[in-house]
Design a protein around this motif. Structure first.
Motif, short mmCIF file in Angstrom:
data_model
loop_
_atom_site.label_atom_id
_atom_site.label_comp_id
_atom_site.label_asym_id
_atom_site.label_seq_id
_atom_site.Cartn_x
_atom_site.Cartn_y
_atom_site.Cartn_z
N ALA A 326 0.88 -1.28 0.09
CA ALA A 326 -0.03 -0.11 -0.08
C ALA A 326 0.88 1.31 0.01
O ALA A 326 0.70 2.18 -0.64
N ASP A 327 1.91 1.41 0.81
CA ASP A 327 2.78 2.27 0.83
C ASP A 327 3.44 2.59 -0.59
O ASP A 327 3.81 3.70 -1.26
N LEU A 328 3.61 1.59 -1.35
CA LEU A 328 4.48 1.64 -2.64
C LEU A 328 3.63 2.03 -3.63
O LEU A 328 3.95 2.95 -4.59
N TYR A 329 2.16 1.43 -3.75
CA TYR A 329 1.22 2.03 -4.71
C TYR A 329 0.26 3.24 -4.24
O TYR A 329 -0.56 3.43 -5.34
N GLY A 330 0.37 3.53 -3.08
CA GLY A 330 -0.76 4.44 -2.47
C GLY A 330 -0.63 5.73 -3.56
O GLY A 330 -1.71 6.31 -3.89
N PRO A 331 0.71 6.48 -3.61
CA PRO A 331 0.76 7.53 -4.19
C PRO A 331 0.18 7.29 -5.95
O PRO A 331 -0.60 8.15 -6.48
N VAL A 332 0.59 6.38 -6.34
CA VAL A 332 0.09 5.92 -7.95
C VAL A 332 -1.21 6.01 -7.90
O VAL A 332 -2.16 6.38 -8.90
N ALA A 333 -1.94 5.14 -6.94
CA ALA A 333 -3.28 5.18 -7.09
C ALA A 333 -4.00 6.43 -6.72
O ALA A 333 -5.09 6.55 -7.60
N GLU A 334 -3.45 7.31 -5.89
CA GLU A 334 -4.04 8.18 -5.65
C GLU A 334 -3.80 9.29 -7.00
O GLU A 334 -5.05 9.98 -7.46
N ASP A 335 -2.65 9.36 -7.58
CA ASP A 335 -2.68 9.99 -8.74
C ASP A 335 -3.75 9.52 -9.94
O ASP A 335 -4.27 10.28 -10.81
N SER A 336 -4.05 8.19 -9.79
CA SER A 336 -5.03 7.50 -10.85
C SER A 336 -6.27 7.86 -10.44
O SER A 336 -7.47 7.17 -11.22
N GLY A 337 -6.67 8.30 -9.29
CA GLY A 337 -8.01 8.65 -8.79
C GLY A 337 -8.67 7.58 -7.86
O GLY A 337 -9.81 7.39 -7.92
N PHE A 338 -7.80 6.71 -7.54
CA PHE A 338 -8.04 5.48 -6.53
C PHE A 338 -7.91 5.64 -5.29
O PHE A 338 -6.83 6.23 -4.76
N ALA A 339 -8.79 5.22 -4.29
CA ALA A 339 -8.43 5.19 -3.02
C ALA A 339 -7.83 3.70 -2.58
O ALA A 339 -8.66 2.81 -2.89
N LEU A 340 -6.72 3.19 -2.09
CA LEU A 340 -6.13 2.28 -1.89
C LEU A 340 -6.23 2.03 -0.41
O LEU A 340 -5.58 2.60 0.49
N ALA A 341 -7.12 0.90 0.07
CA ALA A 341 -7.28 0.78 1.48
C ALA A 341 -6.72 -0.75 1.65
O ALA A 341 -6.57 -1.50 0.98
N VAL A 342 -6.31 -0.88 3.05
CA VAL A 342 -5.86 -2.22 3.66
C VAL A 342 -6.88 -2.78 4.69
O VAL A 342 -7.17 -1.93 5.68
N GLU A 343 -7.15 -4.07 4.36
CA GLU A 343 -8.09 -4.79 5.59
C GLU A 343 -7.57 -5.67 5.92
O GLU A 343 -7.66 -6.86 5.28
N VAL A 344 -6.72 -6.11 7.27
CA VAL A 344 -6.19 -7.12 7.62
C VAL A 344 -5.87 -7.15 9.19
O VAL A 344 -5.78 -6.12 9.65
N PRO A 345 -6.10 -8.36 9.81
CA PRO A 345 -6.16 -8.43 11.25
C PRO A 345 -4.52 -8.06 11.43
O PRO A 345 -3.60 -8.54 10.80
N ALA A 346 -4.34 -7.62 12.65
CA ALA A 346 -3.02 -7.23 12.99
C ALA A 346 -2.12 -8.54 13.20
O ALA A 346 -0.89 -8.69 13.04
N ASP A 347 -2.78 -9.53 13.83
CA ASP A 347 -2.04 -10.97 14.24
C ASP A 347 -2.05 -11.88 12.96
O ASP A 347 -1.73 -13.17 13.43
N LEU A 348 -2.19 -11.45 11.99
CA LEU A 348 -2.56 -12.56 10.77
C LEU A 348 -1.01 -13.02 10.27
O LEU A 348 -0.51 -11.99 9.96
N HIS A 349 -0.48 -14.12 10.43
CA HIS A 349 0.80 -14.53 9.91
C HIS A 349 0.57 -15.63 9.11
O HIS A 349 -0.48 -16.56 9.29
N ALA A 350 1.58 -16.09 8.28
CA ALA A 350 1.53 -17.13 7.39
C ALA A 350 2.87 -17.44 6.96
O ALA A 350 3.86 -16.57 6.84
N SER A 351 3.30 -18.64 6.67
CA SER A 351 4.35 -19.04 6.02
C SER A 351 4.52 -19.16 4.38
O SER A 351 3.85 -19.93 3.86
N LEU A 352 5.15 -18.12 3.99
CA LEU A 352 5.10 -18.05 2.43
C LEU A 352 6.57 -17.44 2.02
O LEU A 352 7.41 -16.69 2.80
N HIS A 353 6.65 -17.23 0.65
CA HIS A 353 7.84 -16.63 0.13
C HIS A 353 7.30 -15.24 -0.07
O HIS A 353 6.51 -14.65 -1.07
#
Length: 462
Positions: A326-353
């Motif tokens: 979201a930090d990386l694409y937030g400004p680009v989204a704003e320039d394109s007329g989009f609102a970029l939102a994040v919805e995720v529990p703070a304690d969510l973890h997963a094993s991944l690459h």
């Protein structure tokens, strides 16, 4: 327990189990029916044989010793109870009883009948009995009737029928259990083949159908399927090798060309013809950059499909991962007329690459920015999905028609038939490859309106 018992039973297996059960039940009914029929025929033959032998014996006494001796023998035998199941009557020519355990000649019984069954009263019998009779006329005009009481045979027949019925009731659960057992065996053998094909369809070309070495039809089928999979794996490996080699071989000269263009751009002035040349060089650099990105993405997909990267799995905080995107694409989204939102529990973890999943989610965000024409909102979300996680990117644009979603996952496929927009058609292919690298899948669904692209990843990557 019930679910495990019937697990793997598809409609074809259920029909087979039902057919086997019905065939066994039919065979049991036919076998029991034949046994009962054979027993009845044997009993009937024995009864008729006894009556015929009794008639012949008494006729021989008559021939050798005369009617008086025959009458004496009959009365002596009747008096001692020797014919407990027999019926005998000797009469004069006019029908007058002389000796025997019947009171009178049956009016409906003609002389000269080899076998007939009728109900008669024997002497001292409280009720009529079913008797099989044979009649004959002796040389002096006397009439001789011999018979066998069939009631004992009827009782035996009813006992046999009861035993047959009990055997039938016992055969029903046995037939059902054996049919279900056979169905389970077939389902397990077919399930092994089905599981292998599902794994291969999911990208695991190393899976093979297990064999038991019995040499039966299933074992031979497994051998042939494995031979086919060996050939497929060889062809796919060769194709991947050629693709990867081509991509690697192209990257080096393209990178050198881009470097030369940068040097030429630095040496060309900005004015007059130099400005035109500089613009041309810039366009060539942009095209080369796009080509290099396509090659890099193609290599990433090939590596993911080959399983390269599973050794770099680590526990990742999903909130941090989505926050970075979201930090990386937030400004680009704003320039394109989009609102970029994040919805995720703070304690969510997963094993991944982290890098590959981050790249996959970034591709989904870029797709939303590029294709969600008329939309206003893009949502990055993470949630628990069973024991795994579901990472989604949703927009409120036009979305993808349901009949084109499978097509959109393929490499170099672009739903923009005119190809008027920038892109290589590898974005969703990379996301799908990353999902399968982790043992999960990519789900494309209607966001109402828009598209929801969800990476469903299991708790442990395969």
């Amino acid at each position: 327990m019930k679910r495990r018992l019937f697990a793997g039973f598809g409609s074809a297996t259920s029909q087979l189990v039902t057919l086997i059960f019905l065939l066994q039940l039919l065979l049991t009914i036919v076998l029991l029916g034949y046994v009962q029929w054979a027993a009845d025929q044997q009993l009937h033959r024995e009864q008729r044989t006894y009556v015929a032998e009794l008639r012949d014996t008494l006729s021989e006494i008559y021939v050798q010793d005369g009617p008086a001796r025959l009458a004496t023998a009959i009365e002596a035998r009747v008096g001692t109870g020797g014919w407990s199941n027999g019926a005998v009557l000797l009469t004069a020519a006019d029908g007058t009883p002389i000796a025997g355990n019947l009171r009178a000649w049956p009016g409906i019984m003609p002389v000269g009948v080899s076998w007939q069954e009728i109900d008669l009263y024997r002497k001292d019998a409280p009720h009529p009995e079913r008797i099989g009779l044979s009649t004959t006329r002796l040389a002096g005009g006397e009439r001789l009737l011999t018979g066998w009481v069939l009631d004992d045979g009827l009782r035996l027949r009813r006992s046999v029928e009861g035993a047959m019925l009990a055997a039938l009731f016992l055969a029903v659960p046995i037939a059902l259990a054996s049919a279900m057992l056979l169905g389970r065996v077939l389902s397990r053998r077919l399930g092994a083949i089905s599981g292998t094909t599902v794994a291969v369809a999911g990208g695991d070309l190393t899976r093979r159908v297990p064999r038991d070495g019995s040499g039966d039809a299933f074992d031979e089928l497994a051998r042939q399927v494995n031979a086919m999979l060996d050939r497929v794996e060889t062809l796919v490996s060769e194709l991947r090798l050629v693709t990867d080699s081509l991509a690697h071989d192209l990257r080096s000269p393209l990178t050198r060309v881009q470097s030369r263009l940068e040097q030429a751009s630095a040496a060309v002035g900005d004015g007059g013809a130099g400005g035109t040349a500089l613009a041309a060089i810039g366009d060539a650099q942009a095209e080369l950059g796009a080509l290099l990105r396509i090659l890099s993405t193609a290599l990433q997909i090939s590596r993911a499909e080959a399983g390269i990267g599973t050794e770099q799995l680590a526990d990742v905080a999903i909130a941090d991962l989505l926050g970075d995107i979201a930090d990386l694409y937030g400004p680009v989204a704003e320039d394109s007329g989009f609102a970029l939102a994040v919805e995720v529990p703070a304690d969510l973890h997963a094993s991944l690459h982290r890098e590959l999943v981050g790249q996959a989610l970034a591709n989904l965000v870029e797709n939303a920015l590029r294709h969600a024409v008329g939309g206003r909102r893009i949502v990055l979300s993470g949630a628990r999905a069973g024991e795994g996680v579901a990472l989604a990117v949703a927009d409120d644009g036009p979305g993808i028609p349901a009949d084109l979603r499978d097509e959109a996952r393929r490499r170099f496929v672009r739903l923009d038939a005119a190809r008027s927009e920038a892109g290589s058609g590898l974005g969703l292919a990379l996301v799908d490859a990353v999902a399968r690298l982790h043992g999960g899948h990519l789900d494309l669904a209607d966001a109402g309106p828009g598209l929801r692209a969800t990476l469903v990843l299991p708790a442990r990557a395969r």
